[in-house]
Design a protein around this motif. Structure first.
Motif, PDB file in Angstrom:
ATOM      1  N   GLN A 260       0.812  -1.211   0.000  1.00  0.00           N
ATOM      2  CA  GLN A 260       0.000   0.000   0.000  1.00  0.00           C
ATOM      3  C   GLN A 260       0.852   1.271   0.000  1.00  0.00           C
ATOM      4  O   GLN A 260       0.346   2.375  -0.220  1.00  0.00           O
ATOM      5  N   LEU A 261       2.170   1.147   0.229  1.00  0.00           N
ATOM      6  CA  LEU A 261       3.057   2.307   0.258  1.00  0.00           C
ATOM      7  C   LEU A 261       3.381   2.806  -1.145  1.00  0.00           C
ATOM      8  O   LEU A 261       3.549   2.015  -2.078  1.00  0.00           O
ATOM      9  N   ASP A 262       3.508   4.102  -1.281  1.00  0.00           N
ATOM     10  CA  ASP A 262       4.069   4.697  -2.490  1.00  0.00           C
ATOM     11  C   ASP A 262       5.579   4.720  -2.265  1.00  0.00           C
ATOM     12  O   ASP A 262       6.139   5.701  -1.781  1.00  0.00           O
ATOM     13  N   ILE A 263       6.230   3.623  -2.603  1.00  0.00           N
ATOM     14  CA  ILE A 263       7.611   3.407  -2.197  1.00  0.00           C
ATOM     15  C   ILE A 263       8.564   4.468  -2.736  1.00  0.00           C
ATOM     16  O   ILE A 263       9.504   4.881  -2.056  1.00  0.00           O
ATOM     17  N   GLU A 264       8.349   4.939  -3.956  1.00  0.00           N
ATOM     18  CA  GLU A 264       9.249   5.942  -4.519  1.00  0.00           C
ATOM     19  C   GLU A 264       9.143   7.272  -3.785  1.00  0.00           C
ATOM     20  O   GLU A 264      10.121   8.006  -3.656  1.00  0.00           O
ATOM     21  N   ALA A 265       7.952   7.587  -3.301  1.00  0.00           N
ATOM     22  CA  ALA A 265       7.764   8.833  -2.562  1.00  0.00           C
ATOM     23  C   ALA A 265       8.274   8.721  -1.127  1.00  0.00           C
ATOM     24  O   ALA A 265       8.700   9.716  -0.527  1.00  0.00           O
ATOM     25  N   ILE A 266       8.246   7.505  -0.587  1.00  0.00           N
ATOM     26  CA  ILE A 266       8.613   7.295   0.809  1.00  0.00           C
ATOM     27  C   ILE A 266      10.106   7.003   0.981  1.00  0.00           C
ATOM     28  O   ILE A 266      10.725   7.440   1.959  1.00  0.00           O
ATOM     29  N   ALA A 267      10.696   6.275   0.039  1.00  0.00           N
ATOM     30  CA  ALA A 267      12.074   5.788   0.191  1.00  0.00           C
ATOM     31  C   ALA A 267      13.101   6.855  -0.164  1.00  0.00           C
ATOM     32  O   ALA A 267      13.979   6.657  -1.007  1.00  0.00           O
ATOM     33  N   THR A 268      13.006   8.015   0.497  1.00  0.00           N
ATOM     34  CA  THR A 268      13.937   9.117   0.255  1.00  0.00           C
ATOM     35  C   THR A 268      14.938   9.286   1.390  1.00  0.00           C
ATOM     36  O   THR A 268      15.797  10.169   1.333  1.00  0.00           O
ATOM     37  N   GLY A 269      14.806   8.462   2.433  1.00  0.00           N
ATOM     38  CA  GLY A 269      15.641   8.625   3.618  1.00  0.00           C
ATOM     39  C   GLY A 269      15.020   9.543   4.649  1.00  0.00           C
ATOM     40  O   GLY A 269      15.588   9.750   5.726  1.00  0.00           O
ATOM     41  N   ASP A 270      13.845  10.102   4.343  1.00  0.00           N
ATOM     42  CA  ASP A 270      13.167  11.011   5.260  1.00  0.00           C
ATOM     43  C   ASP A 270      12.472  10.225   6.372  1.00  0.00           C
ATOM     44  O   ASP A 270      12.245   9.014   6.254  1.00  0.00           O
ATOM     45  N   THR A 271      12.129  10.916   7.452  1.00  0.00           N
ATOM     46  CA  THR A 271      11.415  10.288   8.569  1.00  0.00           C
ATOM     47  C   THR A 271      10.133  11.056   8.862  1.00  0.00           C
ATOM     48  O   THR A 271      10.003  12.227   8.512  1.00  0.00           O
ATOM     49  N   LEU A 282       2.724   4.313   6.542  1.00  0.00           N
ATOM     50  CA  LEU A 282       3.859   3.603   7.129  1.00  0.00           C
ATOM     51  C   LEU A 282       3.425   2.789   8.343  1.00  0.00           C
ATOM     52  O   LEU A 282       4.064   1.797   8.702  1.00  0.00           O
ATOM     53  N   VAL A 283       2.347   3.221   9.003  1.00  0.00           N
ATOM     54  CA  VAL A 283       1.801   2.511  10.158  1.00  0.00           C
ATOM     55  C   VAL A 283       0.294   2.355   9.973  1.00  0.00           C
ATOM     56  O   VAL A 283      -0.300   2.969   9.086  1.00  0.00           O
ATOM     57  N   ASP A 284      -0.310   1.530  10.839  1.00  0.00           N
ATOM     58  CA  ASP A 284      -1.740   1.254  10.726  1.00  0.00           C
ATOM     59  C   ASP A 284      -2.570   1.897  11.828  1.00  0.00           C
ATOM     60  O   ASP A 284      -3.751   2.198  11.631  1.00  0.00           O
ATOM     61  N   VAL A 285      -1.953   2.091  12.993  1.00  0.00           N
ATOM     62  CA  VAL A 285      -2.673   2.655  14.139  1.00  0.00           C
ATOM     63  C   VAL A 285      -1.721   3.576  14.909  1.00  0.00           C
ATOM     64  O   VAL A 285      -0.537   3.268  15.043  1.00  0.00           O
ATOM     65  N   VAL A 286      -2.251   4.691  15.419  1.00  0.00           N
ATOM     66  CA  VAL A 286      -1.470   5.574  16.290  1.00  0.00           C
ATOM     67  C   VAL A 286      -1.915   5.323  17.723  1.00  0.00           C
ATOM     68  O   VAL A 286      -3.044   5.644  18.101  1.00  0.00           O
TER      69      VAL A 286
END
Length: 342
Positions: A260-271, A282-286
């Protein structure tokens, strides 16, 4: 007076010899104990919770109220026991709670693998494994193994939940993404899907000091960058390409676990913090791990599992300072060398 000085010197030598002999005997004993297995600690967290609640009730309520509460509890326990006896089996599911506090080497994987093996020997599909994970990442091979150990739980068809209260970044998130469900505290840090490596080079300093360093290798890319020798553009390009290849492997792994992740948008090294991580899938529940466990106390037996390794000589002799010093030294060297890390 001279006699006393000589006698004190003799005693000092005697004590020194005794200490050396004792140290040697401890080393021999350690060698014999290496084959001994560690111990498994099993704690039912429901009981701890009930004990704290009972202690607080006793301070807040009068005897009449406490008597009514105790009567209601006994009635509930009797009904639960009757229902369990009627079904002839215990219908209550179990939550097995594990902890992973990751360092740069993912050293905790050594105990986690034992805990997972123990849990899988008794867990049923209706049970659940909850991993409380804290890690900012580290070396590729260490966190790759840690993630593979968690995959054993998924392959056994046991639900896996990972709870992150503070941080699961880089290699830590690589572990977390294996879970069926990721729970993060509102301000927990997640992401950092990237690869980093750095290496100092003192070649020019040595060259000015007329110091030569010879490095002989067999294989074109056996050593691409070095700390002491002269680095080449070809070596730098190969080193960068290795990082890109490792990053690609990291992205494919995360994408395979969480499509379900947009891996190219997420895999930039950002947090991202927990709430933002939820928006980015990145997570399912807070939620905090404490809130999640407490919410399960009524319907499940929540059991904490911890495997304890046999203590080494340094620990038994109270020399843990040297272990801490070694850890700091290894961490520092790892950051300065070309070890690739998630």
């Amino acid at each position: 007076m001279e006699f006393l000085v000589d006698y004190a010197g003799f005693l000092l030598k005697l004590v020194s010899i005794a200490l050396v002999i004792g140290f040697l005997l401890a080393i021999v004993a350690s060698g014999k104990r290496k084959s001994q297995p560690g111990s498994l600690s099993v704690t039912k967290l429901n009981d701890n919770y009930d004990a704290m609640k009972a202690s607080l009730d006793s301070q807040l309520f009068d005897k009449k109220v406490l008597k009514n509460l105790d009567k209601e509890k006994k009635k509930k326990d009797k009904l639960d026991k009757k229902a369990s006896k009627k079904a002839e089996v215990t219908t209550k599911k179990r939550l097995y709670v594990l902890d992973f506090d990751g360092d740069i080497k993912a050293s905790a994987v050594e105990t986690m693998r034992e805990e997972i093996t123990a849990v899988l020997s008794v867990a049923k599909p209706e049970d659940e494994v909850v991993l409380r994970l804290e890690s900012g990442g580290g070396v590729v091979h260490g966190y790759g193994l840690a993630a593979s150990q968690l995959q054993r739980i998924r392959e056994a068809n046991i639900p896996l939940t990972v709870c992150v209260d503070k941080v699961a970044a880089s290699g830590g998130y690589m572990m977390a993404c294996v879970a069926d469900k990721i729970i993060a505290a509102p301000f927990a840090i997640l992401g950092s899907i990237g690869v980093v490596a750095q290496i100092p080079n003192v070649h020019r300093l040595l060259d000015k000091s007329l110091i030569d360093v010879e490095l002989h290798t067999a294989g074109r890319y056996k050593r691409t960058l070095t700390m002491l020798g002269e680095n080449t553009d070809e070596g730098r390009e190969k080193f960068k390409q290795d990082l890109e290849d490792t990053h690609g492997l990291f992205k494919r792994f995360v994408s395979g676990q969480r499509p379900q992740l947009d891996i190219e948008a997420i895999a930039t090294g950002d947090t991202w913090y927990g709430s933002e991580a939820l928006e980015n899938k990145l997570v399912d529940v807070v939620m905090t791990s404490d809130a999640y466990l407490v919410s399960n106390y009524a319907e499940a037996d929540v059991i904490h599992i911890a495997y304890k390794q046999p203590k080494g000589v340094a620990e038994r002799l109270g020399l843990s300072f040297f272990s801490a010093l070694e850890y700091k030294a290894v961490s520092w060297v790892s950051k300065l060398t070309q070890t690739r890390g998630y």
